[in-house]
Design an enzyme around this catalytic site. Structure first.
Site, PDB file in Angstrom:
ATOM      1  N   ASP A 101     -11.178   3.872  -2.861  1.00  0.00           N
ATOM      2  CA  ASP A 101      -9.768   4.093  -2.606  1.00  0.00           C
ATOM      3  C   ASP A 101      -9.047   4.049  -3.941  1.00  0.00           C
ATOM      4  OD1 ASP A 101      -7.279   4.092  -1.130  1.00  0.00           O
ATOM      5  OD2 ASP A 101      -8.383   3.094   0.492  1.00  0.00           O
ATOM      6  N   ASP A 208      -4.626   7.260  -2.062  1.00  0.00           N
ATOM      7  CA  ASP A 208      -3.527   6.644  -1.329  1.00  0.00           C
ATOM      8  C   ASP A 208      -2.220   7.412  -1.561  1.00  0.00           C
ATOM      9  OD1 ASP A 208      -2.928   4.059   0.168  1.00  0.00           O
ATOM     10  OD2 ASP A 208      -1.454   3.901  -1.439  1.00  0.00           O
TER      11      ASP A 208
HETATM   12  C1  GLC Z   1      -1.204   3.683   2.294  1.00  0.00           C
HETATM   13  C2  GLC Z   1      -2.218   2.689   2.775  1.00  0.00           C
HETATM   14  C3  GLC Z   1      -1.506   1.510   3.327  1.00  0.00           C
HETATM   15  C4  GLC Z   1      -0.702   0.882   2.216  1.00  0.00           C
HETATM   16  C5  GLC Z   1       0.239   1.904   1.589  1.00  0.00           C
HETATM   17  C6  GLC Z   1       0.748   1.411   0.292  1.00  0.00           C
HETATM   18  O1  GLC Z   1      -0.449   4.190   3.327  1.00  0.00           O
HETATM   19  O2  GLC Z   1      -3.077   3.299   3.698  1.00  0.00           O
HETATM   20  O3  GLC Z   1      -2.386   0.567   3.873  1.00  0.00           O
HETATM   21  O4  GLC Z   1       0.044  -0.192   2.703  1.00  0.00           O
HETATM   22  O5  GLC Z   1      -0.409   3.108   1.310  1.00  0.00           O
HETATM   23  O6  GLC Z   1      -0.283   1.403  -0.656  1.00  0.00           O
END
Ligand code: GLC
Length: 547
Positions: A101, A208
């Site tokens: 990620d 992300d």
């Molecule tokens: C994305 C992630 C989530 C996180 C957000 C901020 O949407 O999937 O879990 O809180 O980004 O990084």
């Protein structure tokens, strides 16, 4: 075809997958890399192609790892770089790819860049982040917000930093300041972070909130959302046209893609919540995301006609060469088994694993794990804590609970003495991997049969798709075909009623044979193209041309 096209991606939320003892022999109730290594044989038995691991980097964990303090290391909670290298080698040895990620939109406030940026207005890294003076006017500076932007977690998108007298911008938690990709040094630095992992052998990234990485240069107020419900939260009352999908974002993504293309067979899948036409632009001309996540199955009503129409629309909107993908759930969304109920959860897995395009599965969905109701006092997620009135809607703890491996205390997730970081589901003693391994009709058995069939049959893992109207309300059907091989007809009953299918009428001259039912009952006869179908059942039939 590439591995990320034919293989299933399985998302691991590492805090909740498997806890192993640390160097002192103590389990801490939080999953870790050695835990994942222990479960690699299980993962391999699911016939998946890749694992995507949610963030494992050093972090103060205000957003459970999505607040990264160092992009090039492993959080001690999860292990060490050596553990990671071992995980990578062991996964590769089993034919499993590893996707990490990447969280480029924001860092943690503890990242060295932000520590410097915040230290003074003239620090060389000040503009790595988005800082603004208080708006003109009366009143204390911390009340004079630069604009009307809101966070996804509830609350305004600006936090005042008294020592330097400015606000910094964040669309998530205040501990997640957003990087300024208009500064010439920021993207190159992030690209180097990507290279760090690619050099180690990582196969790709889930990126992300990739569509949010660039913000309006003038930081204009976002306009009101005319479709907002009267009781909508402030975030939903504005249209996010200046904080997401902003002109210039595609140049950034192309540069990220170019880094992946410096290596062999690496890929990136972008987290993007946008309507179909906007989503498609993130394929670029084959030079942006290999796949922008297609989240529509999460938001659409669970209705055969609506989903059939959407499959057609999605397929029709794909750019030339754009490879489709489908998602039923992730760590931000309520569990599929909770959304559609246990009976339809089986139909949902058959849908996901027989559609054209890469499926991404969320850990535990293969055994039908459900949301776990978490009392407010035990909530951990900032999206819950910042919205106490509506935490049951927005909170994400319920879908992040520990994996249910067996019926032992703590479900085999951690030792009996440890306290899991989130409570276990009340039904774990009956709904768990061990119980379902021994039950030939379990959801896990169904998942494996589906995944094995998908892997074995070109029609399913790469063939064309055509939605077919069988003329039965509540039933979705589609054909999957590959050149020079058998085709398949998938029929999914979204309702409780039984139906008699007349397949010859629907398909013309094709012989049919039942290959798999969601009920996993071995034999059912298809006579003269007529087959009875149960409520909440899905079936896969093999099609052969006559003569
Ligand atoms: C994305 C992630 C989530 C996180 C957000 C901020 O949407 O999937 O879990 O809180 O980004 O990084």
């Amino acid at each position: 075809m590439h591995w990320w096209q034919t293989g299933i991606i399985y998302q691991i939320y590492p805090r909740s997958f498997q806890d192993s003892s640390n160097a002192n022999g103590i389990a801490d109730g939080v999953g870790d890399l050695n835990g994942i290594i222990r479960r690699l044989d299980y993962l391999q038995s699911l016939h998946i192609g890749a694992i995507w691991i949610s963030p494992i980097f050093p972090s103060p964990m205000h957003d459970f790892g999505y607040d990264v303090a160092d992009y090039c290391d492993i959080h001690p909670l999860f292990g060490t770089l050596a553990d990671f290298d071992r995980l990578l080698a062991e996964a590769h040895a089993r034919g499993l790819r590893v996707i990490l990620d990447l969280v480029p939109n924001h860092t943690s406030e503890e990242h060295a860049w932000f520590v410097e940026s915040r230290s003074s207005r003239d620090n060389p890294r000040r503009d790595y982040y988005i800082w603004r003076d208080p708006a003109p006017g009366d009143g204390p500076p911390e009340t004079r917000l630069p604009n009307n932007w809101q966070t996804h977690f509830g609350g305004v998108a600006w936090t005042y930093d008294a020592p330097t007298g400015q606000f910094y911008m964040h669309q998530f938690h205040r501990s997640q300041p957003e990087l300024n990709y208009r500064h010439p040094e920021v993207l190159p630095a992030m690209l180097d972070n990507m290279r760090f992992w690619l050099d180690r052998g990582v196969d790709g990234f889930r990126v992300d909130v990739i569509w949010l990485m660039l913000k309006d240069a003038e930081l204009r107020d976002e306009p009101p959302n005319p479709d907002a419900a009267p009781d909508a939260r402030p975030f939903d009352r504005i249209q996010h046209i200046y904080t997401g999908d902003v002109a210039g974002i595609h140049d950034i993504i192309r540069q990220m893609r170019a880094v992946l293309d410096e290596y062999d067979e690496r890929m990136m899948v972008g987290e993007i919540y946008l309507p179909l036409e906007r989503l498609m632009t993130y394929y670029g001309n084959g030079d942006e995301c290999h796949m922008p996540f297609n989240f529509q199955l999460i938001g659409l009503p669970w209705d055969a006609r609506v989903i059939g129409d959407y499959i057609r629309a999605y397929e029709g909107a794909l750019p030339p060469g754009g490879w489709p993908n489908w998602v039923l759930g992730n760590h931000d969304q309520h569990r599929i088994a909770t959304r559609v109920g246990p009976a339809q959860a089986r139909v949902a897995q058959m849908l996901l694993l027989t559609l054209r395009g890469t499926p991404t599965c969320y850990y535990g969905d293969e055994i039908g794990m459900e949301d776990v109701a978490i009392p407010f006092e035990r909530c951990m997620d900032p999206a819950a804590l910042q919205q106490p009135e509506t935490y049951e809607i927005w909170g994400r703890d319920p879908e992040r609970t520990p994996m249910q491996w067996d019926a032992s205390p703590n479900a085999g997730f951690t030792t009996p003495e440890a306290t899991p970081w989130l409570p276990l589901a009340a039904d774990y003693a009956t709904r768990n991997v061990a119980a379902q391994e021994n039950d030939p009709t379990s959801l896990l058995s169904l998942y494996r049969a589906l995944a094995a069939l998908r892997r074995a049959e070109p029609a399913l893992n790469r063939g064309a798709i055509e939605v077919i109207d069988l003329g039965i309300e509540g039933v979705l059907a589609y054909r999957r075909t590959a050149e020079g091989g058998d085709g398949f007809l998938v029929v999914l009953n979204f309702g409780e009623e039984m139906h008699e299918l007349n397949l010859h009428q629907a398909l013309g001259g094709q012989a049919t044979e039942l290959v798999l039912s969601t009920e996993l009952i071995p034999s059912r006869v298809v006579t003269e193209g007529i087959m009875a179908m149960n409520g909440n059942e899905g079936v896969i039939l093999r099609l052969r041309q006559w003569g």
